[in-house]
Scaffold this motif. Sequence first.
Motif, short mmCIF file in Angstrom:
data_model
loop_
_atom_site.label_atom_id
_atom_site.label_comp_id
_atom_site.label_asym_id
_atom_site.label_seq_id
_atom_site.Cartn_x
_atom_site.Cartn_y
_atom_site.Cartn_z
N ASP A 168 7.83 -0.07 -0.27
CA ASP A 168 8.72 -0.34 0.87
C ASP A 168 8.44 0.60 2.04
N HIS A 169 7.92 1.80 1.74
CA HIS A 169 7.65 2.77 2.80
C HIS A 169 6.49 2.34 3.70
N LEU A 170 5.64 1.45 3.19
CA LEU A 170 4.52 0.96 3.99
C LEU A 170 4.89 -0.27 4.81
N ARG A 171 6.00 -0.89 4.47
CA ARG A 171 6.37 -2.15 5.11
C ARG A 171 7.06 -1.89 6.45
N PRO A 172 6.45 -2.31 7.57
CA PRO A 172 7.08 -2.10 8.87
C PRO A 172 8.45 -2.79 8.96
N VAL A 173 9.27 -2.30 9.83
CA VAL A 173 10.61 -2.85 10.03
C VAL A 173 10.48 -4.32 10.44
N GLY A 174 11.27 -5.18 9.77
CA GLY A 174 11.29 -6.60 10.11
C GLY A 174 10.36 -7.46 9.29
N ILE A 175 9.47 -6.86 8.49
CA ILE A 175 8.59 -7.63 7.62
C ILE A 175 9.23 -7.72 6.24
N GLU A 176 9.51 -8.93 5.80
CA GLU A 176 10.22 -9.13 4.54
C GLU A 176 9.30 -8.93 3.34
N LYS A 177 9.89 -8.44 2.27
CA LYS A 177 9.18 -8.32 1.00
C LYS A 177 8.86 -9.72 0.48
N THR A 178 7.64 -9.91 -0.04
CA THR A 178 7.21 -11.26 -0.40
C THR A 178 7.40 -11.58 -1.87
N HIS A 179 7.91 -10.65 -2.67
CA HIS A 179 8.10 -10.95 -4.09
C HIS A 179 9.32 -10.23 -4.62
N ARG A 180 9.87 -10.75 -5.70
CA ARG A 180 11.04 -10.14 -6.32
C ARG A 180 10.80 -9.82 -7.79
N GLY A 181 9.69 -10.26 -8.34
CA GLY A 181 9.39 -10.02 -9.75
C GLY A 181 8.81 -8.65 -10.00
N LYS A 182 8.21 -8.47 -11.17
CA LYS A 182 7.69 -7.15 -11.53
C LYS A 182 6.39 -6.82 -10.81
N TYR A 183 5.73 -7.85 -10.25
CA TYR A 183 4.53 -7.56 -9.46
C TYR A 183 4.30 -8.69 -8.46
N PRO A 184 3.52 -8.43 -7.39
CA PRO A 184 3.28 -9.44 -6.36
C PRO A 184 2.53 -10.64 -6.92
N THR A 185 2.89 -11.82 -6.45
CA THR A 185 2.25 -13.05 -6.92
C THR A 185 1.66 -13.89 -5.79
N ASN A 186 1.66 -13.36 -4.58
CA ASN A 186 1.08 -14.13 -3.47
C ASN A 186 -0.39 -14.41 -3.73
N ASP A 187 -0.86 -15.60 -3.38
CA ASP A 187 -2.26 -15.96 -3.63
C ASP A 187 -3.12 -15.88 -2.38
N LYS A 188 -2.52 -15.52 -1.27
CA LYS A 188 -3.28 -15.39 -0.03
C LYS A 188 -2.99 -14.02 0.61
N THR A 189 -3.92 -13.58 1.45
CA THR A 189 -3.76 -12.30 2.14
C THR A 189 -2.81 -12.44 3.32
N VAL A 190 -1.90 -11.51 3.44
CA VAL A 190 -1.03 -11.40 4.61
C VAL A 190 -1.61 -10.31 5.51
N ASP A 191 -1.94 -10.65 6.73
CA ASP A 191 -2.61 -9.71 7.65
C ASP A 191 -1.82 -9.72 8.97
N ILE A 192 -1.10 -8.63 9.24
CA ILE A 192 -0.20 -8.56 10.39
C ILE A 192 -0.57 -7.37 11.27
N SER A 193 -0.69 -7.60 12.55
CA SER A 193 -0.98 -6.52 13.48
C SER A 193 0.23 -5.58 13.57
N LEU A 194 -0.06 -4.28 13.70
CA LEU A 194 1.01 -3.30 13.85
C LEU A 194 1.45 -3.14 15.31
#
Length: 455
Positions: free
Chosen positions: A54-80
């Motif tokens: 959570d410390h790496l996640r910029p303000v306003g970017i939602e967490k993409t998973h709720r389970g024990k580990y991430p399950t997204n199958d694509k890369t999320v790439d957001i400019s800072l």
Amino acid sequence: MTSTRRQILQYSLGAGATVLSPMLQRLALHAAGSTAVNQQRVVFVVQSNGMNPDHLRPVGIEKTHRGKYPTNDKTVDISLRDKKLHEALQPLAPFQDRLTLIQHLSGRVGLSDHSANFGALGACSAKKGAISETVDHAVARALPGVIPHVALGLGANPGVTMNYQLSAYGPGKACPIICSPDLAFKSLFGSVADDQSSKSFDQKSNLLDFMTDDIKRAQAGLAGEERHKLDGYLSAFETLHQRQKQIAGMREQLKKHAPNLGKKLEASVSSLILEAQFEIGAAAMIAGLTNVLLLTSGGGGQGFGEFPEMGIAGLHGIGHGQAQNGKPAAQCFIDLRVFHTKLIAGLAKKLAAVPEGNGTMLDNTLIIYLSDSGEQHHPSLYEWPVVLLGNLGGKIAKPGRYLELPGYGQKNHRTLANFYTTLLHSVGKPVDSFGMEDIGLKDIDQKGIVPELLA
């Protein structure tokens, strides 16, 4: 060879074991008087007790998973750009366009109850000791300096002088991390620190002169296998002697950059020890002593230690969610992260102030910040957050972004080992793989780089 001389030989080899390597690119250029060298540099900053994703996640970017580990199958790439960093990373805001915040790397091969120990930098088992070279030493071989590798830090408690649990230059060859600022300062700047240190430095140089000649004389009387064995000693002493001569020729440069640490040299307070080690490490890089720096904060120390000056009586306690002096554990972790990112920002600022080529030293440097225990105090290592500052002279792609790579078990998932493979590609030593493979990812090709990172 006399008994006394053998003792000197043994002592000298012991003292110089970490610097017995050839003087290559930067040393040759420095000796030739070159002032336009764009030398790559890498700094590893390893903090114990986990790095909350959570410390790496910029303000306003939602967490993409709720389970024990991430399950997204694509890369999320957001400019800072126009993003606000989490409170824990706010000190790095002046360098936001140079940051790469990496989520969803895994490191399950290093799984342990607390620290991954050598697995953090080695992408290997945490429970078998130093079974291979760690990435900091692999990078040091690629970017040789007068001193190939400098390792400084804070032990699990302020009384620890050396840490042997995190860095290794080969199987069974743990690298000592100096946890005493006084010892670190004398080791790196002893030739200019004070009259006594300077005298000791000169005496060692004279001994090396004597011993090199002595070995050559002894070698002349040997033949075959015995002579071959002595070749190694001679090579080591000639290399160490050359290093002493090189440093002696850098005295004015060392005097210019040696930090004035005052009472920090003898500090017994965790924050002051770490501040001093960052200053010494920065000075060593700026003075041209090394191109690879490892700075640890309790790394390889099982998540123990304390920062009472911050109201934190025990790192282990906050790892278990215990409030400290009325302050919630979560806030303690943020306060500690802010302290460490301030030190990293200070280091970056120092490098940015030194001209080099058409830019600055920071332009040619990469600072890598991670934890020795992945994402938390008792890690699962399905996630291993990593913060990058810099792009290593253009080798790291598109800094100034937040990356969430495909989650654990997904087709294009990447591990910490893949990140280290990418790093070795970026310093000109490409390899197909690094460390151990994760048997839990048996259906995934674990070789190769993280393509999103390599320019």
